[in-house]
Design an enzyme around this catalytic site. Structure first.
Site, PDB file in Angstrom:
ATOM      1  N   SER A  60       4.992  -6.002   7.924  1.00 19.54           N
ATOM      2  CA  SER A  60       4.047  -4.960   8.325  1.00 19.54           C
ATOM      3  C   SER A  60       4.809  -3.708   8.739  1.00 19.54           C
ATOM      4  O   SER A  60       5.814  -3.788   9.455  1.00 19.54           O
ATOM      5  CB  SER A  60       3.176  -5.428   9.496  1.00 19.54           C
ATOM      6  OG  SER A  60       2.344  -4.373   9.964  1.00 19.54           O
ATOM      7  N   SER A  61       4.310  -2.561   8.310  1.00 14.00           N
ATOM      8  CA  SER A  61       4.919  -1.290   8.707  1.00 14.00           C
ATOM      9  C   SER A  61       4.610  -0.949  10.166  1.00 14.00           C
ATOM     10  O   SER A  61       5.221  -0.058  10.747  1.00 14.00           O
ATOM     11  CB  SER A  61       4.420  -0.165   7.800  1.00 14.00           C
ATOM     12  OG  SER A  61       2.996  -0.095   7.858  1.00 14.00           O
ATOM     13  N   ILE A 106      11.732 -10.956   2.843  1.00 11.24           N
ATOM     14  CA  ILE A 106      10.982 -11.890   3.676  1.00 11.24           C
ATOM     15  C   ILE A 106      11.102 -13.320   3.161  1.00 11.24           C
ATOM     16  O   ILE A 106      11.272 -14.264   3.943  1.00 11.24           O
ATOM     17  CB  ILE A 106       9.507 -11.458   3.748  1.00 11.24           C
ATOM     18  CG1 ILE A 106       9.401 -10.163   4.550  1.00 11.24           C
ATOM     19  CG2 ILE A 106       8.631 -12.545   4.377  1.00 11.24           C
ATOM     20  CD1 ILE A 106       8.069  -9.471   4.432  1.00 11.24           C
ATOM     21  N   ASP A 142      -5.761 -11.179   1.004  1.00  8.91           N
ATOM     22  CA  ASP A 142      -5.567 -11.886  -0.264  1.00  8.91           C
ATOM     23  C   ASP A 142      -5.836 -13.390  -0.228  1.00  8.91           C
ATOM     24  O   ASP A 142      -5.720 -14.069  -1.245  1.00  8.91           O
ATOM     25  CB  ASP A 142      -4.150 -11.648  -0.795  1.00  8.91           C
ATOM     26  CG  ASP A 142      -3.068 -11.932   0.244  1.00  8.91           C
ATOM     27  OD1 ASP A 142      -3.240 -12.878   1.049  1.00  8.91           O
ATOM     28  OD2 ASP A 142      -2.045 -11.218   0.262  1.00  8.91           O
ATOM     29  N   CYS A 202     -22.873  -8.001   2.046  1.00  8.86           N
ATOM     30  CA  CYS A 202     -23.769  -6.863   2.241  1.00  8.86           C
ATOM     31  C   CYS A 202     -23.396  -6.164   3.540  1.00  8.86           C
ATOM     32  O   CYS A 202     -23.209  -6.820   4.572  1.00  8.86           O
ATOM     33  CB  CYS A 202     -25.220  -7.350   2.292  1.00  8.86           C
ATOM     34  SG  CYS A 202     -26.397  -6.088   2.839  1.00  8.86           S
ATOM     35  N   GLN A 230      -3.074  -8.829   8.538  1.00  2.46           N
ATOM     36  CA  GLN A 230      -3.698  -7.617   8.014  1.00  2.46           C
ATOM     37  C   GLN A 230      -4.055  -7.790   6.542  1.00  2.46           C
ATOM     38  O   GLN A 230      -4.678  -6.914   5.962  1.00  2.46           O
ATOM     39  CB  GLN A 230      -2.732  -6.431   8.159  1.00  2.46           C
ATOM     40  CG  GLN A 230      -2.383  -6.067   9.588  1.00  2.46           C
ATOM     41  CD  GLN A 230      -1.302  -4.993   9.638  1.00  2.46           C
ATOM     42  OE1 GLN A 230      -0.140  -5.257   9.341  1.00  2.46           O
ATOM     43  NE2 GLN A 230      -1.674  -3.794  10.022  1.00  2.46           N
ATOM     44  N   PHE A 235       0.801  -1.218   0.000  1.00  2.00           N
ATOM     45  CA  PHE A 235       0.000   0.000   0.000  1.00  2.00           C
ATOM     46  C   PHE A 235       0.837   1.273   0.000  1.00  2.00           C
ATOM     47  O   PHE A 235       0.546   2.202  -0.733  1.00  2.00           O
ATOM     48  CB  PHE A 235      -0.930  -0.008   1.221  1.00  2.00           C
ATOM     49  CG  PHE A 235      -1.926  -1.129   1.188  1.00  2.00           C
ATOM     50  CD1 PHE A 235      -3.113  -0.997   0.486  1.00  2.00           C
ATOM     51  CD2 PHE A 235      -1.667  -2.316   1.834  1.00  2.00           C
ATOM     52  CE1 PHE A 235      -4.031  -2.031   0.436  1.00  2.00           C
ATOM     53  CE2 PHE A 235      -2.578  -3.363   1.788  1.00  2.00           C
ATOM     54  CZ  PHE A 235      -3.761  -3.218   1.097  1.00  2.00           C
ATOM     55  N   ARG A 236       1.890   1.317   0.824  1.00  2.00           N
ATOM     56  CA  ARG A 236       2.586   2.579   1.057  1.00  2.00           C
ATOM     57  C   ARG A 236       3.873   2.769   0.270  1.00  2.00           C
ATOM     58  O   ARG A 236       4.336   3.882   0.112  1.00  2.00           O
ATOM     59  CB  ARG A 236       2.904   2.718   2.560  1.00  2.00           C
ATOM     60  CG  ARG A 236       1.663   2.931   3.406  1.00  2.00           C
ATOM     61  CD  ARG A 236       2.024   2.985   4.885  1.00  2.00           C
ATOM     62  NE  ARG A 236       0.865   3.370   5.671  1.00  2.00           N
ATOM     63  CZ  ARG A 236      -0.105   2.540   5.998  1.00  2.00           C
ATOM     64  NH1 ARG A 236      -0.035   1.276   5.622  1.00  2.00           N
ATOM     65  NH2 ARG A 236      -1.148   2.953   6.710  1.00  2.00           N
ATOM     66  N   HIS A 245      -8.430  -7.297   8.684  1.00  2.00           N
ATOM     67  CA  HIS A 245      -8.922  -6.343   7.683  1.00  2.00           C
ATOM     68  C   HIS A 245      -9.796  -6.998   6.625  1.00  2.00           C
ATOM     69  O   HIS A 245     -10.026  -6.431   5.566  1.00  2.00           O
ATOM     70  CB  HIS A 245      -7.738  -5.606   7.047  1.00  2.00           C
ATOM     71  CG  HIS A 245      -6.972  -4.760   8.027  1.00  2.00           C
ATOM     72  ND1 HIS A 245      -5.671  -4.365   7.815  1.00  2.00           N
ATOM     73  CD2 HIS A 245      -7.320  -4.257   9.243  1.00  2.00           C
ATOM     74  CE1 HIS A 245      -5.260  -3.644   8.858  1.00  2.00           C
ATOM     75  NE2 HIS A 245      -6.236  -3.573   9.725  1.00  2.00           N
TER      76      HIS A 245
END
Length: 253
Positions: A200-201, A243, A109, A134, A106, A40-41, A126
């Site tokens: 993970s950050s 990793i 996938d 729904c 988190q 993401f970042r 998440h």
């Protein structure tokens, strides 16, 4: 302690794994990047290309819902092609060996399930992007159904049961965290003797609180991440390397 090099870090991690009775891994987007799923970042990450759509905006705006589903469909080939990487397979090996009771993630996938973890033993903080739900009654939908309705109607569909919006079964910014998952993650963090934070950050709260919680409850803490995190100074071991290379030696053990 920051490992001076990859080899020494892997050796130290191996010793800690061998000594541990209960290991709890905590995974972030970094474990899946070698599988072709962008994080993401980082530069080129998902959030550098598209602003996240907050939950309240998704609920209030049909345009936001349409855009959210367009982005998901654009990623479909990427998610469908992804297979568990070395990190996933290493953790699955430790799970099969009885070292890991469950995994906290988190990630959205589904790759931990694909690697061999029972779905009930994957604590998804998440949510999961491989199906839809729904937001009103919780009815689940397959993505193919959503896509076909989107293509026919030209708009994101509503639930056939209660007419509330349907979204991927993920947790968006501003959306409540899943209570059951948070409770199970808390219990695991408080009772393990080795907690390994991987890829993970450690900046997204409340999820980022679990490594610290485990450490405060007496567990040894390992952080495997290419970039520094704010919790490196409390970790017993920090491995700032790829990793897959760090966990690859544990595949099949």
């Amino acid at each position: 302690m920051i490992a001076s090099d990859l080899r020494s870090g892997v050796e130290r991690l191996g010793d800690m794994i061998a000594a541990a009775k209960t290991i709890v891994p905590f995974t972030g987007a970094g474990i899946s990047t070698e599988c072709g799923i962008p994080d993401f970042r980082s530069p080129g990450g998902l959030w550098t290309r598209n602003r996240p759509i907050p939950f309240d905006e998704f609920v209030a705006s049909q345009d936001a819902r349409d855009e959210s589903w367009r982005r998901r469909f654009a990623m479909e080939t990427t998610f469908a092609a992804a297979r568990p990487g070395r990190g996933h397979r290493a953790l699955a090996s430790l799970y099969r060996a009885g070292k890991i009771p469950a995994i906290i993630t988190q990630n959205i996938d589904n790759l931990h399930q694909a690697s061999g973890f029972a779905p009930d033993h994957v604590i998804e903080l998440h949510g999961n992007t491989t199906y839809a739900r729904c937001i009103g009654c919780g009815q689940t939908y397959q993505l193919d159904w959503v896509k076909s309705r989107f293509e026919v109607d030209g708009a994101a569909p509503d639930c056939t049961v209660c007419d509330e919006p349907v979204k991927t079964a993920t947790v968006s910014f501003g959306q409540a965290m899943p209570e059951d998952a948070m409770q199970r993650a808390t219990e695991l963090s408080q009772t393990c003797d080795l907690f390994i934070a991987i890829g993970s950050s450690l900046v997204v709260w409340p999820a980022a609180g679990f490594p610290m919680m485990a450490k405060n409850c007496g567990a040894r803490l390992v952080i495997i991440n290419r970039e520094p995190t704010e919790q490196d100074d409390i970790a017993d071991l920090v491995i700032r390397h790829d990793i897959g290379e760090a966990l690859g030696p544990f595949v099949g053990n």
